[in-house]
Design a protein around this motif. Structure first.
Motif, PDB file in Angstrom:
ATOM      1  N   SER A 152       3.888   8.011   2.885  1.00 55.04           N
ATOM      2  CA  SER A 152       3.673   6.452   2.915  1.00 55.04           C
ATOM      3  C   SER A 152       4.807   5.713   2.990  1.00 55.04           C
ATOM      4  CB  SER A 152       2.711   5.897   1.993  1.00 55.04           C
ATOM      5  OG  SER A 152       1.490   6.656   1.918  1.00 55.04           O
ATOM      6  N   PRO A 153       5.822   5.592   2.319  1.00 58.91           N
ATOM      7  CA  PRO A 153       7.040   4.934   2.515  1.00 58.91           C
ATOM      8  C   PRO A 153       7.597   5.010   3.911  1.00 58.91           C
ATOM      9  CG  PRO A 153       7.112   5.511   0.524  1.00 58.91           C
ATOM     10  CD  PRO A 153       5.978   6.480   1.157  1.00 58.91           C
ATOM     11  N   LEU A 154       7.773   6.400   4.673  1.00 56.45           N
ATOM     12  CA  LEU A 154       8.093   6.516   6.017  1.00 56.45           C
ATOM     13  C   LEU A 154       7.227   6.069   6.983  1.00 56.45           C
ATOM     14  CD1 LEU A 154       9.422  10.344   5.748  1.00 56.45           C
ATOM     15  CD2 LEU A 154      10.640   8.342   5.721  1.00 56.45           C
ATOM     16  N   ALA A 155       5.860   6.108   6.674  1.00 61.41           N
ATOM     17  CA  ALA A 155       4.821   5.482   7.620  1.00 61.41           C
ATOM     18  C   ALA A 155       5.307   3.843   7.636  1.00 61.41           C
ATOM     19  CB  ALA A 155       3.568   5.571   7.154  1.00 61.41           C
ATOM     20  N   PHE A 156       5.614   3.274   6.484  1.00 68.32           N
ATOM     21  CA  PHE A 156       5.888   1.828   6.465  1.00 68.32           C
ATOM     22  C   PHE A 156       7.222   1.750   7.272  1.00 68.32           C
ATOM     23  CE2 PHE A 156       8.863  -1.448   4.849  1.00 68.32           C
ATOM     24  CZ  PHE A 156       8.331  -2.342   5.022  1.00 68.32           C
ATOM     25  N   ALA A 160       0.816  -1.201  -0.115  1.00 71.11           N
ATOM     26  CA  ALA A 160      -0.175  -0.081  -0.145  1.00 71.11           C
ATOM     27  C   ALA A 160       0.993   1.300   0.034  1.00 71.11           C
ATOM     28  CB  ALA A 160      -0.950   0.064   1.027  1.00 71.11           C
ATOM     29  N   SER A 161       1.980   1.376   0.697  1.00 66.94           N
ATOM     30  CA  SER A 161       2.949   2.408   0.738  1.00 66.94           C
ATOM     31  C   SER A 161       3.330   2.781  -0.738  1.00 66.94           C
ATOM     32  CB  SER A 161       4.259   2.064   1.717  1.00 66.94           C
ATOM     33  OG  SER A 161       3.622   1.886   2.985  1.00 66.94           O
TER      34      SER A 161
END
Length: 122
Positions: free
Chosen positions: A89-93, A79-80
């Protein structure tokens, strides 16, 4: 085809929506197929982030909690990197990856499995 599509295809994953799995509801044959797909991603994850057997033991696929954690992590990773994902989003991952690695390390420690030995859950 985008680089993301190529990467997802190499993992035998869908290229449109995140691949969410409810392991409890899978039939045995389907679960085996999904474990094989997840294994491909787990091998990539372990290599990419230099994770050892203390985080993800070789027998991870024999432990329900590890399967659930790694499967959820793969779904978040997918999803990221969707085309319409937020730039953050990649940082949230990676924030969630840090928490997941802590849980994986703790579960693996409790299980007592090693690089060469699998210990069945009681």
């Amino acid at each position: 085809m985008t680089p993301r599509d190529d990467l997802l295809k190499s993992f035998d994953l869908a290229t449109d929506d995140p691949f969410i799995i409810c392991w409890r509801d899978l039939e045995a044959g389907t679960a085996t197929e999904e474990l094989e797909r997840l294994d491909t991603w787990v091998v990539w994850l372990a290599g990419r982030y230099s994770l050892d057997h203390k985080v993800i033991p070789p027998c991870w696929s024999h432990h329900g909690a590890l399967i659930e954690e790694l499967s959820a992590l793969r779904t978040l990773w997918e999803a990221s990197y969707l085309e319409d994902a937020a730039p953050s989003s990649p940082l949230a991952f990676h924030r969630e990856l840090d928490l997941a690695l802590r849980r994986l390390r703790e579960w693996t420690s409790r299980l007592g499995c090693s690089r060469t030995e699998h210990r069945a859950e009681s």
